[in-house]
Design an enzyme around this catalytic site. Structure first.
Site, PDB file in Angstrom:
ATOM      1  N   TYR A  62       0.841  -1.210   0.000  1.00 26.19           N
ATOM      2  CA  TYR A  62       0.000   0.000   0.000  1.00 26.19           C
ATOM      3  C   TYR A  62       0.873   1.255   0.000  1.00 26.19           C
ATOM      4  O   TYR A  62       0.672   2.174  -0.797  1.00 26.19           O
ATOM      5  CB  TYR A  62      -0.959  -0.024   1.198  1.00 26.19           C
TER       6      TYR A  62
ATOM      7  N   LYS B 158       1.216   3.752  -3.303  1.00 25.04           N
ATOM      8  CA  LYS B 158       0.716   5.133  -3.204  1.00 25.04           C
ATOM      9  C   LYS B 158       1.859   6.144  -3.358  1.00 25.04           C
ATOM     10  O   LYS B 158       1.678   7.188  -3.976  1.00 25.04           O
ATOM     11  CB  LYS B 158      -0.039   5.335  -1.889  1.00 25.04           C
TER      12      LYS B 158
HETATM   13  N1  LIG Z   1     -11.449   3.928   1.525  1.00 31.28           N
HETATM   14  C1  LIG Z   1     -10.518   4.679   2.082  1.00 31.28           C
HETATM   15  O1  LIG Z   1     -10.544   4.968   3.281  1.00 31.28           O
HETATM   16  C2  LIG Z   1      -9.390   5.236   1.242  1.00 31.28           C
HETATM   17  C3  LIG Z   1      -8.513   6.162   1.798  1.00 31.28           C
HETATM   18  C4  LIG Z   1      -7.470   6.672   1.039  1.00 31.28           C
HETATM   19  C5  LIG Z   1      -7.318   6.254  -0.271  1.00 31.28           C
HETATM   20  N2  LIG Z   1      -8.177   5.336  -0.798  1.00 31.28           N
HETATM   21  C6  LIG Z   1      -7.972   4.929  -2.192  1.00 31.28           C
HETATM   22  O2  LIG Z   1      -9.154   5.218  -2.913  1.00 31.28           O
HETATM   23  C7  LIG Z   1      -9.322   4.264  -3.957  1.00 31.28           C
HETATM   24  C8  LIG Z   1     -10.691   3.610  -3.830  1.00 31.28           C
HETATM   25  O3  LIG Z   1     -10.765   2.972  -2.554  1.00 31.28           O
HETATM   26  P1  LIG Z   1     -12.093   2.235  -2.077  1.00 31.28           P
HETATM   27  O4  LIG Z   1     -12.056   2.222  -0.616  1.00 31.28           O
HETATM   28  O5  LIG Z   1     -13.268   2.797  -2.802  1.00 31.28           O
HETATM   29  O6  LIG Z   1     -11.782   0.756  -2.608  1.00 31.28           O
HETATM   30  P2  LIG Z   1     -12.810  -0.381  -3.046  1.00 31.28           P
HETATM   31  O7  LIG Z   1     -12.115  -1.675  -2.768  1.00 31.28           O
HETATM   32  O8  LIG Z   1     -14.166  -0.149  -2.446  1.00 31.28           O
HETATM   33  O9  LIG Z   1     -12.925  -0.162  -4.614  1.00 31.28           O
HETATM   34  C9  LIG Z   1     -11.916  -0.553  -5.486  1.00 31.28           C
HETATM   35  C10 LIG Z   1     -12.563  -0.940  -6.809  1.00 31.28           C
HETATM   36  O10 LIG Z   1     -11.529  -1.295  -7.728  1.00 31.28           O
HETATM   37  C11 LIG Z   1     -11.999  -2.389  -8.501  1.00 31.28           C
HETATM   38  N3  LIG Z   1     -10.867  -3.136  -9.068  1.00 31.28           N
HETATM   39  C12 LIG Z   1     -10.008  -3.967  -8.426  1.00 31.28           C
HETATM   40  N4  LIG Z   1      -9.158  -4.504  -9.301  1.00 31.28           N
HETATM   41  C13 LIG Z   1      -9.459  -3.990 -10.526  1.00 31.28           C
HETATM   42  C14 LIG Z   1      -8.944  -4.186 -11.836  1.00 31.28           C
HETATM   43  N5  LIG Z   1      -7.934  -5.041 -12.074  1.00 31.28           N
HETATM   44  N6  LIG Z   1      -9.504  -3.508 -12.864  1.00 31.28           N
HETATM   45  C15 LIG Z   1     -10.544  -2.657 -12.634  1.00 31.28           C
HETATM   46  N7  LIG Z   1     -11.094  -2.444 -11.413  1.00 31.28           N
HETATM   47  C16 LIG Z   1     -10.550  -3.118 -10.383  1.00 31.28           C
HETATM   48  C17 LIG Z   1     -12.804  -3.225  -7.511  1.00 31.28           C
HETATM   49  O11 LIG Z   1     -13.701  -4.112  -8.174  1.00 31.28           O
HETATM   50  C18 LIG Z   1     -13.505  -2.145  -6.695  1.00 31.28           C
HETATM   51  O12 LIG Z   1     -14.778  -1.828  -7.237  1.00 31.28           O
HETATM   52  C19 LIG Z   1      -8.163   3.284  -3.824  1.00 31.28           C
HETATM   53  O13 LIG Z   1      -7.115   3.684  -4.683  1.00 31.28           O
HETATM   54  C20 LIG Z   1      -7.745   3.442  -2.370  1.00 31.28           C
HETATM   55  O14 LIG Z   1      -6.416   3.063  -2.161  1.00 31.28           O
HETATM   56  C21 LIG Z   1      -9.208   4.832  -0.085  1.00 31.28           C
END
Ligand SMILES: NC(=O)c1ccc[n+]([C@@H]2O[C@H](COP(=O)([O-])OP(=O)(O)OC[C@H]3O[C@@H](n4cnc5c(N)ncnc54)[C@H](O)[C@@H]3O)[C@@H](O)[C@H]2O)c1
Length: 279
Positions: free
Chosen positions: A190, A194
């Protein structure tokens, strides 16, 4: 008439591809696009999730929304996505690189065993995470960003994390009753992914500056999504504002970064984390 500041946020007629658009935050990015008058394209490997997310958005905002099953680890799949988008709308203006493996603390089993520890971290998990989080973004930029550059402009937004800026504080993931060498940790991938995204953002921002393709990143802090009270307490102790983010709380920043409101910004990383990295 002179343009008003709200006009700079207007996305009317603009087409935005959101990878991982069926996920927790991806849906919110799509809503932000729709609320500003743009057309979201939800590109996700989860076919039912992509269809459902699109139906919800179409119904709620009374607009066209395209869901395309896409695996961003495969160049051919991204090329098919681009072809489909160009066939439908004849243009693509915005790419939000949002898809990633994001193991949820709230999901049982994910960070509960010793596998996540650096000493034991499996090579296949490292490679799988990298394929989506970094290689997938590289491929999307190569295919879709290059098309934007060739056409004369566009915007790319990479979704990083506050963990692109600081190291994870592993104390917040600890589980009572487990030996030290069995404690779960935030996966090394992670942090590496990032941080890498920030480098890619800077590289492409300068590479395509003369092609009118702006490339920025956002580094969000953790979103509250039903995590345990104990975890929330430990995390919020590290955040000056004393709380996690609401799931809707990044929509404004996303709209800023993908619209003309940020027209003089490229290569930047907008850190939005309740002040966590300031402490
Ligand atoms: N949720 C948090 O608290 C948070 C905080 C900081 C950053 N982020 C970042 O925000 C982004 C979204 O996070 P989230 O919590 O919504 O994650 P999530 O797991 O809910 O969503 C990720 C999505 O990516 C899709 N995915 C996975 N592999 C894939 C592939 N090979 N091709 C296409 N799609 C694919 C999944 O099906 C899923 O719908 C990520 O980059 C995460 O690192 C999230």
């Amino acid at each position: 008439m002179e343009r008003q500041v709200k006009d700079y946020f207007d996305l009317t007629g603009k087409v935005a591809i959101i990878t991982g658009g069926a996920g927790l935050l991806g849906r919110k990015h799509a809503e932000a696009i729709a609320e500003a008058g743009g057309i979201p394209v939800i590109a996700d490997i989860d076919s039912s999730g992509a269809t459902q997310a699109c139906q919800d958005i179409s119904k709620r905002y009374q607009l066209d929304c395209l869901g395309v099953i896409t695996d961003i680890t495969r160049r051919q799949s991204i090329e098919q996505l681009l072809t489909q988008v160009l066939e439908h709308y004849k243009r693509v203006d915005i790419l939000i690189n949002n898809a990633a493996h994001n193991p949820k603390v709230e999901a049982t089993g994910i960070t509960e065993t010793e596998w996540s520890r650096f000493e034991n971290f499996p090579l296949d998990v490292w490679q799988g995470d990298m394929m989506v989080g970094l290689t997938g973004v590289f491929l999307c930029c190569q295919v879709i960003g290059s098309a934007m550059a060739a056409r004369g402009g566009g915007v790319i937004l990479n979704i990083a994390s506050d963990l692109a800026v600081i190291a994870p504080d592993q104390r917040i993931y600890r589980k009572e009753g487990l030996a030290d060498d069995n404690q779960p940790v935030k996966p090394v991938t992670y942090s590496v992914i990032k941080s890498g995204l920030i480098g890619l953002t800077r590289y492409l921002a300068t590479y395509w500056a003369d092609k009118n393709v702006r490339v920025n990143a956002i580094s969000p802090g953790g979103v509250y999504n039903g995590q345990s009270e104990e975890f929330v307490q430990k995390l919020t102790n590290l955040i000056p504002m004393g709380r996690m983010a609401h799931v809707d709380e990044y929509k404004g920043a996303v709209l800023f970064l993908v619209s003309e409101a940020s027209s003089y910004m490229t290569g930047g990383n907008l850190i939005i984390e309740g002040g966590r990295t300031v402490w």
